[in-house]
Motif scaffolding. Structure first.
Motif, mmCIF file in Angstrom:
data_model
loop_
_atom_site.group_PDB
_atom_site.id
_atom_site.type_symbol
_atom_site.label_atom_id
_atom_site.label_comp_id
_atom_site.label_asym_id
_atom_site.label_seq_id
_atom_site.Cartn_x
_atom_site.Cartn_y
_atom_site.Cartn_z
ATOM 1 N N VAL A 39 -49.697 -1.165 1.804
ATOM 2 C CA VAL A 39 -49.368 -0.478 0.517
ATOM 3 C C VAL A 39 -48.285 -1.511 -0.126
ATOM 4 N N SER A 40 -48.085 -1.082 -1.605
ATOM 5 C CA SER A 40 -47.299 -1.731 -2.331
ATOM 6 C C SER A 40 -45.763 -1.334 -2.156
ATOM 7 N N VAL A 41 -45.464 -0.211 -1.962
ATOM 8 C CA VAL A 41 -44.033 0.484 -1.858
ATOM 9 C C VAL A 41 -44.347 1.583 -0.912
ATOM 10 N N GLY A 42 -42.801 1.994 -0.233
ATOM 11 C CA GLY A 42 -42.853 3.113 0.439
ATOM 12 C C GLY A 42 -41.775 3.854 0.242
ATOM 13 N N LEU A 43 -41.997 5.420 1.221
ATOM 14 C CA LEU A 43 -40.949 6.346 0.829
ATOM 15 C C LEU A 43 -40.346 6.430 2.172
ATOM 16 N N VAL A 44 -38.992 6.374 2.401
ATOM 17 C CA VAL A 44 -38.426 6.187 3.928
ATOM 18 C C VAL A 44 -37.358 7.372 3.829
ATOM 19 N N PRO A 45 -36.789 8.350 5.155
ATOM 20 C CA PRO A 45 -35.919 8.915 4.989
ATOM 21 C C PRO A 45 -34.451 8.255 4.665
ATOM 22 N N LEU A 46 -33.490 8.910 4.038
ATOM 23 C CA LEU A 46 -32.063 8.449 4.039
ATOM 24 C C LEU A 46 -31.672 8.051 5.365
ATOM 25 N N PRO A 47 -30.767 6.930 5.421
ATOM 26 C CA PRO A 47 -30.064 6.824 6.924
ATOM 27 C C PRO A 47 -29.345 7.764 7.399
ATOM 28 N N GLN A 48 -29.413 8.148 8.739
ATOM 29 C CA GLN A 48 -28.561 9.101 9.101
ATOM 30 C C GLN A 48 -28.174 8.515 10.560
ATOM 31 N N ALA A 49 -26.629 8.971 10.842
ATOM 32 C CA ALA A 49 -26.234 8.528 11.993
ATOM 33 C C ALA A 49 -26.939 8.960 13.284
ATOM 34 N N SER A 50 -27.214 7.995 14.276
ATOM 35 C CA SER A 50 -27.963 8.691 15.268
ATOM 36 C C SER A 50 -27.856 7.688 16.787
ATOM 37 N N ASP A 51 -28.236 8.233 17.842
ATOM 38 C CA ASP A 51 -28.120 7.212 18.901
ATOM 39 C C ASP A 51 -29.185 6.154 19.075
ATOM 40 N N VAL A 52 -30.400 6.675 18.127
ATOM 41 C CA VAL A 52 -31.566 5.681 17.858
ATOM 42 C C VAL A 52 -31.672 5.133 16.670
ATOM 43 N N PRO A 53 -31.540 3.737 16.457
ATOM 44 C CA PRO A 53 -31.595 3.102 15.128
ATOM 45 C C PRO A 53 -32.787 3.535 14.233
ATOM 46 N N GLY A 54 -32.794 3.414 12.838
ATOM 47 C CA GLY A 54 -33.902 4.021 12.172
ATOM 48 C C GLY A 54 -34.645 2.867 11.743
ATOM 49 N N TRP A 55 -35.428 3.094 10.640
ATOM 50 C CA TRP A 55 -36.263 1.884 9.944
ATOM 51 C C TRP A 55 -35.180 0.714 9.578
ATOM 52 N N TRP A 56 -34.051 0.800 9.064
ATOM 53 C CA TRP A 56 -33.289 -0.147 8.486
ATOM 54 C C TRP A 56 -33.013 -1.192 9.368
ATOM 55 N N SER A 57 -33.043 -0.910 10.659
ATOM 56 C CA SER A 57 -32.712 -2.092 11.721
ATOM 57 C C SER A 57 -34.181 -2.817 11.898
ATOM 58 N N GLY A 58 -35.136 -2.357 11.404
ATOM 59 C CA GLY A 58 -36.505 -3.112 11.511
ATOM 60 C C GLY A 58 -36.549 -3.962 10.312
ATOM 61 N N ILE A 59 -35.867 -4.198 9.332
ATOM 62 C CA ILE A 59 -36.118 -4.848 8.283
ATOM 63 C C ILE A 59 -35.041 -6.219 8.306
ATOM 64 N N ARG A 60 -34.419 -6.318 9.159
ATOM 65 C CA ARG A 60 -33.451 -7.398 9.188
ATOM 66 C C ARG A 60 -34.202 -8.838 9.037
ATOM 67 N N ASP A 61 -35.155 -8.893 9.529
ATOM 68 C CA ASP A 61 -35.977 -10.171 9.742
ATOM 69 C C ASP A 61 -37.330 -10.053 8.686
ATOM 70 N N LYS A 62 -37.256 -9.310 7.689
ATOM 71 C CA LYS A 62 -38.237 -9.101 6.492
ATOM 72 C C LYS A 62 -37.284 -9.180 5.148
ATOM 73 N N PRO A 63 -36.767 -10.443 4.924
ATOM 74 C CA PRO A 63 -35.796 -10.333 3.805
ATOM 75 C C PRO A 63 -36.330 -10.082 2.466
ATOM 76 N N ASP A 64 -37.437 -9.897 2.304
ATOM 77 C CA ASP A 64 -38.129 -9.631 1.092
ATOM 78 C C ASP A 64 -38.406 -8.178 0.898
ATOM 79 N N ILE A 65 -38.043 -7.363 1.809
ATOM 80 C CA ILE A 65 -38.118 -5.943 1.612
ATOM 81 C C ILE A 65 -36.871 -5.318 1.682
ATOM 82 N N HIS A 66 -36.649 -4.583 0.308
ATOM 83 C CA HIS A 66 -35.280 -3.990 0.052
ATOM 84 C C HIS A 66 -35.585 -2.406 -0.457
ATOM 85 N N ALA A 67 -34.704 -1.684 -0.348
ATOM 86 C CA ALA A 67 -34.383 -0.323 -1.070
ATOM 87 C C ALA A 67 -34.113 -0.615 -2.433
ATOM 88 N N VAL A 68 -35.090 0.009 -3.178
ATOM 89 C CA VAL A 68 -35.022 -0.456 -4.774
ATOM 90 C C VAL A 68 -34.883 1.107 -5.775
#
Length: 264
Positions: A115-144
């Motif tokens: 897909v070209s773009v995606g919709l993801v939930p706003l980050p929330q505090a949790s014991d389980v990391p969300g989607w944001w922890s998985g994009i640190r090695d994907k430098p081309d992907i950003h919230a825009v």
């Protein structure tokens, strides 16, 4: 009005051919936000502002489709059907949408070009990391972008738009920074370190870091646009003794409809 729309379509098609040849990005949410804010600033009369935004979003979405195919991945967000309404409301009523089971699947689909773009939930505090922890090695992907862009109600479901593109400043933005630390840092110290660099915190999210049981993951939302070359980020990382840091992106702030909580 119809004649002008047809003329606009012809111009957009010509520009699209030039962009394709130059490899330019056709989806530019910061510029779209600038356009819509100019319209709202000059708007007068009984026609509601949200109607102007709705009409123009369809024109923008159609223009993007003329220049090239854009598909939208989404996952369940808050109430049933909220994510699909946000996607259609922003990218057009006939946008190509693909449903995924989780935000992590949306990120993977963007990463592999499904897909070209995606919709993801706003980050929330949790014991389980969300989607944001998985994009640190994907430098081309950003919230825009943050949806909904025009707030009609104070309790509207919200999401972030993520894409394989570099965020641009709209002139009225917020930015997201993620970093990890080997031990917990209290909120007051984080706030003091940010204030020392002139960074105004809007919110903090803290979770465990899946890459190490002794690591804590922080996600900060700042007022203003913070770019990759902003020297304040490196100074902040040093102050907090962070082991890793990643700018997650930036997005234009949403104007608020009159009568909405927080509106003027």
């Amino acid at each position: 009005l119809h004649d002008l729309l047809m003329q606009r379509g012809e111009v957009v098609a010509k520009i699209g051919h030039q962009k394709s040849a130059g490899g330019e990005v056709t989806f530019r949410p910061a510029r779209e936000a600038q356009l819509l804010k100019r319209l709202l600033t000059r708007h007068r009369g009984d026609l509601p502002g949200y109607a102007v935004v709705r009409i123009w979003r369809e024109i923008i979405a159609a223009s993007i489709r003329i220049q090239g195919e854009l598909s939208v991945g989404y996952c369940p967000i808050e109430e049933h059907g909220a994510a699909l309404r946000l996607a259609k409301g922003y990218f057009g009523i006939d946008a190509i949408v693909v449903r995924f089971e989780s935000a992590s699947h949306v990120i993977s689909a963007i990463d592999c070009g499904e897909v070209s773009v995606g919709l993801v939930p706003l980050p929330q505090a949790s014991d389980v990391p969300g989607w944001w922890s998985g994009i640190r090695d994907k430098p081309d992907i950003h919230a825009v972008a943050r949806l909904p862009w025009f707030l009609e109600t104070a309790d509207a479901a919200a999401a972030l738009v993520v894409a394989r593109t570099v965020p641009e400043a709209s002139g009225d933005d917020r930015s997201l920074l993620m970093f990890s630390c080997p031990s917990a840092v209290n909120r007051a110290r984080v706030g003091e370190a940010c204030a020392a660099e002139g960074l105004a915190i809007v919110s903090q999210v803290v979770t465990g870091d899946p890459r190490g049981s002794d690591q804590i993951l922080y996600l900060l939302e700042f007022e203003g646009f913070v770019g990759a070359e902003d020297s304040r980020i490196q100074t902040l990382v040093a102050r907090l003794e962070a082991s890793t840091a990643r700018l997650l992106g930036a997005f234009a702030r949403s104007p608020v409809a009159p009568g909405t909580a927080g509106g003027k």
